[in-house]
Motif scaffolding. Structure first.
Motif, short mmCIF file in Angstrom:
data_model
loop_
_atom_site.label_atom_id
_atom_site.label_comp_id
_atom_site.label_asym_id
_atom_site.label_seq_id
_atom_site.Cartn_x
_atom_site.Cartn_y
_atom_site.Cartn_z
N GLY B 148 66.48 64.83 35.01
CA GLY B 148 65.22 64.80 35.74
C GLY B 148 65.24 63.78 36.87
N GLY B 149 66.22 62.89 36.86
CA GLY B 149 66.28 61.85 37.88
C GLY B 149 67.41 62.04 38.88
N HIS B 150 68.43 62.80 38.50
CA HIS B 150 69.55 62.96 39.43
C HIS B 150 70.23 64.32 39.29
N THR B 151 70.85 64.73 40.36
CA THR B 151 71.70 65.91 40.37
C THR B 151 72.86 65.55 41.28
N SER B 152 73.98 65.18 40.69
CA SER B 152 75.08 64.62 41.47
C SER B 152 76.40 65.26 41.08
N LEU B 153 77.24 65.41 42.08
CA LEU B 153 78.58 65.94 41.86
C LEU B 153 79.56 64.84 42.25
N LEU B 154 80.39 64.41 41.29
CA LEU B 154 81.29 63.29 41.54
C LEU B 154 82.74 63.72 41.40
N LEU B 155 83.59 63.03 42.15
CA LEU B 155 85.03 63.13 41.94
C LEU B 155 85.45 61.79 41.33
N VAL B 156 85.86 61.84 40.07
CA VAL B 156 86.23 60.61 39.37
C VAL B 156 87.75 60.55 39.27
N ARG B 157 88.34 59.66 40.05
CA ARG B 157 89.81 59.50 39.98
C ARG B 157 90.15 58.45 38.93
N ASP B 158 89.25 57.48 38.79
CA ASP B 158 89.40 56.47 37.76
C ASP B 158 88.00 55.96 37.41
N ILE B 268 78.36 77.02 40.90
CA ILE B 268 79.08 77.43 42.12
C ILE B 268 79.64 76.19 42.81
N LYS B 269 78.78 75.19 42.97
CA LYS B 269 79.21 74.00 43.70
C LYS B 269 80.21 73.17 42.90
N ALA B 270 79.99 73.06 41.60
CA ALA B 270 80.92 72.29 40.78
C ALA B 270 82.30 72.93 40.76
N LEU B 271 82.33 74.26 40.64
CA LEU B 271 83.63 74.93 40.61
C LEU B 271 84.29 74.93 41.98
N ALA B 272 83.46 74.95 43.04
CA ALA B 272 84.04 74.84 44.38
C ALA B 272 84.73 73.49 44.54
N ALA B 273 84.10 72.45 44.01
CA ALA B 273 84.70 71.11 44.10
C ALA B 273 86.02 71.07 43.33
N CYS B 274 86.02 71.67 42.14
CA CYS B 274 87.26 71.72 41.36
C CYS B 274 88.37 72.42 42.15
N ALA B 275 88.01 73.54 42.79
CA ALA B 275 89.01 74.31 43.54
C ALA B 275 89.46 73.53 44.78
N ASP B 276 88.49 73.00 45.54
CA ASP B 276 88.83 72.31 46.79
C ASP B 276 89.73 71.11 46.55
#
Ligand code: ZN
Lengths: 211, 356
Positions: B148-158, B268-276
């Motif tokens: 309810g407070g956030h909707t975020s897509l992160l790339l976590v390398r560490d 859609i966006k999460a899987l696009a990030a995985c692919a990209d």
């Protein structure tokens, strides 16, 4: 010795002792930095007083009244410090510290303590005098009012000396606690004095989006 | 201090849950949560001042409960960890003030950490709740955090040193959209479980609601960002048209179709990030992960794409102190220095700042 914390106005932290008085004190009038400075102030006061948390006899928390966001930081700190150190929490009404300081500086007689409640309102408490041990005798519980109400000649405490304070001294708060304890008086409730309901308006339901 | 399996107490007060967690390394000892959700129900959303007052009331009882459940003494702790942002500023300050006082009273180091990264850290504790041992989280991973407070897509390398924000919502959080649409449908707060319940009887394809920021022109500027305000408006318009025409609102179909639109665009966006980024791992976190349809579609689509999906147990997906303690423990195990006592609450703390 007591650790005292008050964030009802600015931030103030002190270590006090009944016989030695205020041993260490730190204050900051800025009302926007409570969460930042409360930690360093506690460390500095304990260090200056050369006392470990375990050697304290209690932790004094200023219960306000005060604007809520800041007030809570000090109460949270005092409660959790007391828990961590395994010491009792001693709640004191912040205005009592202001009145104590006033009488201690040689004033006497009826007094109204006033602090800023923001949003063009004020908090007030009325005291008749300081008793034999120096504790201020509060005759009205802290209230919230528009400034004009106190200027009304028909107001309950019209004509009493008025002290407008922008800061609360944790040293004086701590001394009120020491005196209250040593003379077996009763302490305040361990409850923040917001004196205001949370700002919430019940929505009338979803707004129409189509014309 | 024990650097290999530190005993850490975490304090989380960024929204409406007062969370106190205790971990030893990656072993969960307590996940104590006091929620003020019921007090917000009549307002249809979290009221910051009500949340902050509840935190002050709940802190000490929650710490006591957590310590009792973990079977430790406060003096045994190696460190304190606390959420310093992002979140509701007045709510955060209660936790920050308390955590500092606890650290000083116990003479323990303090770690001021990022709430969003904490959600990712929750995965480290997952194995101990249901007793099964899952593989440790592998990096890099894409993380989709929805509440309810956030909707975020992160790339976590560490987890402790390299977290990048790929995208986030530009208006409402997904959980907020659920709450608002629930109100449009006269369903109670919180909206997520209500929509889920009603949607079970509906047809997700009945109404084609828009997927925010999915058009080519939007993708250029907002490839991984989300928007839910247009979707909410579109649902409102649909409901009003039915009402104006004196027709019944097909609540189940609206709920199912709305939920489908949210779930679809999130994945859609999460899987696009995985692919990209060529990252075959997706981690979900945040309270909206409780949504049945989101879990189901996430499983289907990641399976099809050959992406490993990780979903921490629900009690660790919603805001909690255990994830904050877990992140603090990771920082200690990685040899990071504690935070200095001067930090404040930062309601907009960027996600690449894992520790303040
Ligand atoms: Zn969260």
């Amino acid at each position: 010795m007591l650790l005292a914390i008050d964030t009802s106005a600015g931030t103030s932290v002190a270590v006090v002792d009944l016989t030695r008085g205020v041993i260490a004190e730190r204050g900051e009038a800025d009302t926007m930095r409570h969460a930042e400075i409360v930690g360093p102030f506690i460390v500095e006061c304990l260090r200056e007083a050369d006392i470990a948390p375990a050697a304290l006899s209690g932790v004094v928390g200023g219960m306000g009244p005060g604007p809520f966001t800041g007030l809570r930081v000090g109460i949270a700190s005092a409660r959790v410090f007391a828990l961590g150190a395994g010491k009792p929490l001693v709640p004191v009404i912040s205005h009592d510290a202001i009145a104590y300081g006033h009488y201690r500086r040689g004033h006497s007689g009826p007094l109204v303590v006033v602090t800023d409640a923001r949003r063009r309102e004020i908090y007030w408490s009325a005291y008749s005098h300081a008793d034999a041990v120096g504790l201020p005798v509060r005759v009205s519980r802290p209230g919230l009012a528009k400034p004009a109400e106190l200027d009304d000649p028909n107001w309950l405490h019209a004509g009493w000396d008025r002290l407008d304070a922008a800061t609360v001294s944790a040293g004086e708060l701590g001394m009120v606690a020491e005196l209250t304890h040593s003379h077996h008086r009763s302490f305040a409730l361990n409850e923040p004095l917001y004196l205001r309901s949370p700002d919430v308006t019940l929505s009338a339901g979803p707004k129409r989006v189509s014309r | 201090m024990n650097h290999s399996d530190p005993l850490v107490l975490g304090i989380e007060t960024s929204c409406d849950e007062t969370g106190i967690g205790i971990v030893r390394g990656t072993v969960l000892l307590s996940n104590t949560i006091a929620s003020s959700m019921d007090e917000h129900a009549r307002y249809g959303g979290v009221v910051p001042e009500i949340a902050a007052r509840a935190h002050l009331d709940e802190l000490v009882p929650a710490i006591n409960a957590a310590v009792a459940e973990a079977g430790i003494r406060l003096a045994d702790l190696d460190a304190i960890a606390v959420t310093c942002g992002p979140g509701l500023s007045g709510a955060l300050m209660v936790g920050v003030g308390a955590a500092k006082a606890l650290a000083v009273a116990l003479d323990k180091p303090i770690y001021a950490v990022n709430h969003l990264v904490g959600h990712v850290g929750a995965d480290l504790l997952g194995s101990d709740i249901d007793g099964s041992d899952t593989e440790p989280l592998e990096y890099p991973t894409i993380a989709l955090l929805v509440s309810g407070g956030h909707t975020s897509l992160l790339l976590v390398r560490d987890l402790v040193s390299d977290v990048e924000l790929l995208g986030e919502t530009i208006d409402d959080a997904a959980g907020e959209a659920f709450d608002k649409v629930a109100r449009l449908l006269s369903l109670p707060y919180p909206g997520g479980p209500q929509i889920d319940r009603v949607a079970a009887e509906g047809n997700p394809k009945a109404i084609r609601f828009p997927r925010g920021l999915s058009q080519p022109k939007d993708i250029a500027a907002h490839r991984y960002d989300f928007s839910f305000s247009g979707l909410k408006t579109s649902v409102a318009r649909f409901v009003e048209q039915r009402q104006d025409a004196g027709e019944p609102v097909p609540t189940a179909d609206v709920a199912a179709s709305f939920r489908e639109a949210v779930v679809d665009i999130l994945l859609i966006k999460a899987l696009a990030a995985c692919a990209d980024y060529g990252v075959p791992r997706l981690l979900l976190g945040g309270g909206v992960i409780a949504n049945q349809r989101l879990r189901q579609i996430a499983t289907e689509r990641t399976d099809a794409a050959g992406i490993a999906l990780r979903i921490p147990p629900l009690s660790l997906c919603t805001d909690n102190g255990a994830m904050i303690a877990a992140l603090g423990a990771q920082l200690i195990m990685a040899g990071h220095e504690p935070s200095t006592l001067e930090f404040g609450a930062d309601s907009t703390l960027p996600v690449d700042q894992v520790q303040v």
